[in-house]
Design a protein around this motif. Structure first.
Motif, PDB file in Angstrom:
ATOM      1  N   PHE A 364      11.976 -11.831  13.876  1.00 35.27           N
ATOM      2  CA  PHE A 364      12.147 -10.680  14.765  1.00 35.27           C
ATOM      3  C   PHE A 364      12.235  -9.386  13.950  1.00 35.27           C
ATOM      4  N   LYS A 365      12.854  -9.485  12.781  1.00 30.58           N
ATOM      5  CA  LYS A 365      12.989  -8.313  11.916  1.00 30.58           C
ATOM      6  C   LYS A 365      11.593  -7.815  11.488  1.00 30.58           C
ATOM      7  N   VAL A 366      10.773  -8.754  10.998  1.00 29.22           N
ATOM      8  CA  VAL A 366       9.432  -8.377  10.540  1.00 29.22           C
ATOM      9  C   VAL A 366       8.620  -7.758  11.677  1.00 29.22           C
ATOM     10  N   LEU A 367       8.668  -8.399  12.837  1.00 27.57           N
ATOM     11  CA  LEU A 367       7.860  -7.897  13.957  1.00 27.57           C
ATOM     12  C   LEU A 367       8.363  -6.527  14.411  1.00 27.57           C
ATOM     13  N   ALA A 368       9.672  -6.347  14.383  1.00 32.96           N
ATOM     14  CA  ALA A 368      10.239  -5.045  14.767  1.00 32.96           C
ATOM     15  C   ALA A 368       9.776  -3.962  13.789  1.00 32.96           C
ATOM     16  N   GLU A 369       9.838  -4.281  12.500  1.00 33.09           N
ATOM     17  CA  GLU A 369       9.413  -3.306  11.483  1.00 33.09           C
ATOM     18  C   GLU A 369       7.965  -2.871  11.681  1.00 33.09           C
ATOM     19  N   LYS A 370       7.135  -3.819  12.152  1.00 33.85           N
ATOM     20  CA  LYS A 370       5.714  -3.499  12.344  1.00 33.85           C
ATOM     21  C   LYS A 370       5.452  -2.915  13.731  1.00 33.85           C
ATOM     22  N   GLY A 371       6.496  -2.763  14.506  1.00 31.76           N
ATOM     23  CA  GLY A 371       6.335  -2.174  15.837  1.00 31.76           C
ATOM     24  C   GLY A 371       5.656  -3.084  16.844  1.00 31.76           C
ATOM     25  N   VAL A 372       5.791  -4.412  16.628  1.00 28.54           N
ATOM     26  CA  VAL A 372       5.171  -5.356  17.554  1.00 28.54           C
ATOM     27  C   VAL A 372       6.156  -5.695  18.679  1.00 28.54           C
ATOM     28  N   ASN A 373       5.713  -5.478  19.885  1.00 28.12           N
ATOM     29  CA  ASN A 373       6.546  -5.716  21.051  1.00 28.12           C
ATOM     30  C   ASN A 373       6.519  -7.206  21.421  1.00 28.12           C
ATOM     31  N   ILE A 374       7.686  -7.844  21.451  1.00 35.13           N
ATOM     32  CA  ILE A 374       7.731  -9.272  21.807  1.00 35.13           C
ATOM     33  C   ILE A 374       7.922  -9.404  23.319  1.00 35.13           C
ATOM     34  N   LEU A 375       6.998 -10.119  23.971  1.00 35.61           N
ATOM     35  CA  LEU A 375       7.079 -10.260  25.427  1.00 35.61           C
ATOM     36  C   LEU A 375       7.931 -11.454  25.835  1.00 35.61           C
ATOM     37  N   VAL A 376       7.786 -12.554  25.112  1.00 38.82           N
ATOM     38  CA  VAL A 376       8.520 -13.781  25.432  1.00 38.82           C
ATOM     39  C   VAL A 376       8.799 -14.530  24.133  1.00 38.82           C
ATOM     40  N   ILE A 377       9.934 -15.217  24.074  1.00 39.03           N
ATOM     41  CA  ILE A 377      10.269 -16.020  22.890  1.00 39.03           C
ATOM     42  C   ILE A 377      10.516 -17.457  23.360  1.00 39.03           C
ATOM     43  N   SER A 378      10.037 -18.428  22.595  1.00 33.93           N
ATOM     44  CA  SER A 378      10.439 -19.807  22.904  1.00 33.93           C
ATOM     45  C   SER A 378      10.606 -20.573  21.602  1.00 33.93           C
ATOM     46  N   THR A 379      11.485 -21.549  21.596  1.00 33.51           N
ATOM     47  CA  THR A 379      11.743 -22.266  20.346  1.00 33.51           C
ATOM     48  C   THR A 379      11.808 -23.770  20.573  1.00 33.51           C
ATOM     49  N   SER A 380      11.558 -24.519  19.517  1.00 36.35           N
ATOM     50  CA  SER A 380      11.847 -25.949  19.512  1.00 36.35           C
ATOM     51  C   SER A 380      12.573 -26.192  18.196  1.00 36.35           C
ATOM     52  N   GLU A 381      12.852 -27.470  17.907  1.00 32.25           N
ATOM     53  CA  GLU A 381      13.598 -27.784  16.694  1.00 32.25           C
ATOM     54  C   GLU A 381      12.891 -27.303  15.429  1.00 32.25           C
ATOM     55  N   ILE A 382      11.562 -27.328  15.441  1.00 30.05           N
ATOM     56  CA  ILE A 382      10.822 -26.997  14.218  1.00 30.05           C
ATOM     57  C   ILE A 382       9.840 -25.846  14.417  1.00 30.05           C
ATOM     58  N   LYS A 383      10.049 -25.033  15.454  1.00 28.29           N
ATOM     59  CA  LYS A 383       9.085 -23.961  15.728  1.00 28.29           C
ATOM     60  C   LYS A 383       9.718 -22.797  16.467  1.00 28.29           C
ATOM     61  N   ILE A 384       9.253 -21.586  16.149  1.00 28.16           N
ATOM     62  CA  ILE A 384       9.620 -20.421  16.958  1.00 28.16           C
ATOM     63  C   ILE A 384       8.321 -19.735  17.365  1.00 28.16           C
ATOM     64  N   VAL A 386       6.417 -16.602  19.653  1.00 28.50           N
ATOM     65  CA  VAL A 386       6.564 -15.366  20.416  1.00 28.50           C
ATOM     66  C   VAL A 386       5.224 -15.034  21.062  1.00 28.50           C
ATOM     67  N   ILE A 387       5.311 -14.468  22.244  1.00 31.36           N
ATOM     68  CA  ILE A 387       4.103 -13.961  22.898  1.00 31.36           C
ATOM     69  C   ILE A 387       4.084 -12.456  22.640  1.00 31.36           C
ATOM     70  N   ILE A 388       2.954 -11.981  22.133  1.00 32.31           N
ATOM     71  CA  ILE A 388       2.834 -10.549  21.810  1.00 32.31           C
ATOM     72  C   ILE A 388       1.504 -10.020  22.366  1.00 32.31           C
ATOM     73  N   PRO A 389       1.358  -8.704  22.473  1.00 32.73           N
ATOM     74  CA  PRO A 389       0.054  -8.161  22.889  1.00 32.73           C
ATOM     75  C   PRO A 389      -0.989  -8.559  21.845  1.00 32.73           C
ATOM     76  N   SER A 390      -2.171  -9.006  22.279  1.00 33.73           N
ATOM     77  CA  SER A 390      -3.130  -9.606  21.334  1.00 33.73           C
ATOM     78  C   SER A 390      -3.610  -8.616  20.274  1.00 33.73           C
ATOM     79  N   GLU A 391      -3.536  -7.319  20.573  1.00 35.82           N
ATOM     80  CA  GLU A 391      -4.001  -6.344  19.571  1.00 35.82           C
ATOM     81  C   GLU A 391      -3.169  -6.379  18.283  1.00 35.82           C
ATOM     82  N   TYR A 392      -1.955  -6.927  18.363  1.00 33.25           N
ATOM     83  CA  TYR A 392      -1.100  -6.980  17.169  1.00 33.25           C
ATOM     84  C   TYR A 392      -1.191  -8.302  16.421  1.00 33.25           C
ATOM     85  N   LEU A 393      -2.052  -9.203  16.914  1.00 32.43           N
ATOM     86  CA  LEU A 393      -2.066 -10.556  16.368  1.00 32.43           C
ATOM     87  C   LEU A 393      -2.269 -10.598  14.845  1.00 32.43           C
TER      88      LEU A 393
END
Ligand code: ASP
Ligand code: MG
Length: 409
Positions: A364-384, A386-393
């Motif tokens: 979240f820190k890295v994405l915030a620094e780059k100004g990427v807006n996070i729309l949705v977050i989901s996690t599992s035991e071994i994965k995080i 995020v859904i973001i606008p595709s232009e920032y992919l």
């Protein structure tokens, strides 16, 4: 004698020259004294062409039409299995082709995305006693109704791994156009590195997240039956990436790879009444239509007492999902739907996450620094994810790859 299964993807069998090269790779395994069974895909581009023909002919929205669709699509693998068997014979290697119904590979009736119920290998084993190489047409089987079914796009991987499990093979080599599994898509992240191994769990996450090297279902089967899998290129002599169980994994890296998926769209259903049963109501009819829903979030609506539900589906299923929701508008009693297609999902994956904290914070820190807006977050035991606008992919992938120390030196 060891049993080796070799699977060749569409680019590896794209023309006769390449099929001759594949025949040499089969010869190499035979000369080591192994019994060999081969699974082939259709020539590159052939299945896509069939899909286009079928879609031009009809709408393909009932099971009867999908059965014909499967009958059309399965033809690509019939051609390559015959061609490879013929080529092997011509260089003095005893071989024969097998179609799904001939073995048989018994499947359920879910045309266009069938599941294998039983893989009969008795004829292949009988061939082994004669020194014969079995060349199995991937992607296809036979339904309860004795019709041809296919296993979903990329399904030859599943044929190969199910065959390996049924034969109790010593190894399943998946030959493709990339030389292994990378820390990220090298076309976007130039500093991506080839992994020498990944665990089944990690591969499963990466495959379902859109890393196209292996069909997701094939990895599920490999994990369940502990099939030793290697992903490698038919165009290089180097070893590829081994997919192994966690017990056998020497080093548990915190983050193994970063995956992405651009093929999802997000639907938001606004102002559903009775929040406590809203999700139960909405997802029933979608499931009945066989629409797979991925990330889901439920929020309080701006209108008091109601709820908004957002979720993602494959872009291919978007139209049908909207149709289901619109047809049920009176029953669900929502106010409106919002659709966004220009989204991407980015996920960091690693078994090391099970025993370490702080991975999410870092992301979240890295994405915030780059100004990427996070729309949705989901996690599992071994994965995080995020859904973001595709232009920032691309920006997000590269920044995360660097942050987690995955860049090649
Ligand atoms: N030929 C099929 C496809 O293109 C199956 C495969 O290649 O795995 O999806
Ligand atoms: Mg494939």
């Amino acid at each position: 004698m060891a049993i080796i299964v070799q699977k060749f993807g569409g680019t590896s069998v794209a023309d006769i020259e390449r099929i001759k090269h594949v025949a040499e790779l089969v010869r190499k395994e035979k000369e080591k004294g192994n019994n060999v069974a081969v699974v082939v895909s259709a020539m590159a581009g052939v299945t896509d062409k069939m899909v286009a023909y079928a879609k031009a002919a009809a709408r393909l929205d009932d099971n009867e039409q999908l059965a014909e669709y499967d009958s059309i699509l399965a033809s690509g693998e019939q051609i390559t299995s015959g061609l490879l068997a013929l080529t092997l014979e011509s260089i003095g290697i005893k071989a024969r082709s097998w179609l799904g119904w001939q073995l048989p590979i018994k499947c359920d009736n879910s045309y266009s995305k069938a599941r294998i119920e039983n893989f009969d290998v008795s004829k292949i084993l009988a061939g082994f006693t004669e020194g014969e190489v079995a060349v199995v047409a991937g992607f296809q089987g036979i339904s309860h109704d004795q019709r041809i079914v296919t296993l979903g796009r990329g399904g030859s991987d599943t044929t190969a791994i199910a065959l390996s499990a049924s034969l109790n093979a010593d190894r399943c080599d998946i030959y493709t156009d990339v030389d292994g599994v990378y820390t990220a898509d090298p076309r976007i992240v130039t500093k991506a590195q080839k992994l020498s191994s990944v665990t089944y769990e990690e591969m499963l996450e990466m495959a379902s997240l859109g890393a196209k090297v292996l069909q997701t279902r094939s990895v599920e089967i490999a994990m369940k039956y502990k099939v030793p899998v290697q992903v490698l290129s038919s165009f290089s002599n180097e070893s590829g990436t081994f997919v192994i169980s966690e017990e056998n994994s020497m080093e548990k890296k915190l983050i193994t790879g970063i995956a992405y998926n651009r093929n999802e769209a997000m639907i938001t259903i606004r102002d559903l009444p009775e929040p406590w049963i809203a999700a139960a109501k909405v997802f029933g009819p979608l499931a009945e239509e066989n629409i797979n829903v991925d990330v889901i979030v439920q929020n309080i609506s701006k209108t008091g007492g109601a709820t908004d539900i957002s979720f993602t589906v494959a872009k291919d299923d978007l139209e049908r999902a909207i149709e289901v929701l619109e047809n049920n508008k009176e029953i669900f009693k929502y106010s409106s739907l919002t659709i966004s297609s220009d989204i991407a999902k980015v996920s960091v994956v690693g078994v090391g996450m099970k025993s370490h904290s702080g991975v999410a914070k870092e992301m979240f820190k890295v994405l915030a620094e780059k100004g990427v807006n996070i729309l949705v977050i989901s996690t599992s035991e071994i994965k995080i994810s995020v859904i973001i606008p595709s232009e920032y992919l691309e920006l997000a992938l590269r920044a995360l790859h660097t942050e987690y120390g995955l860049d090649a030196k």
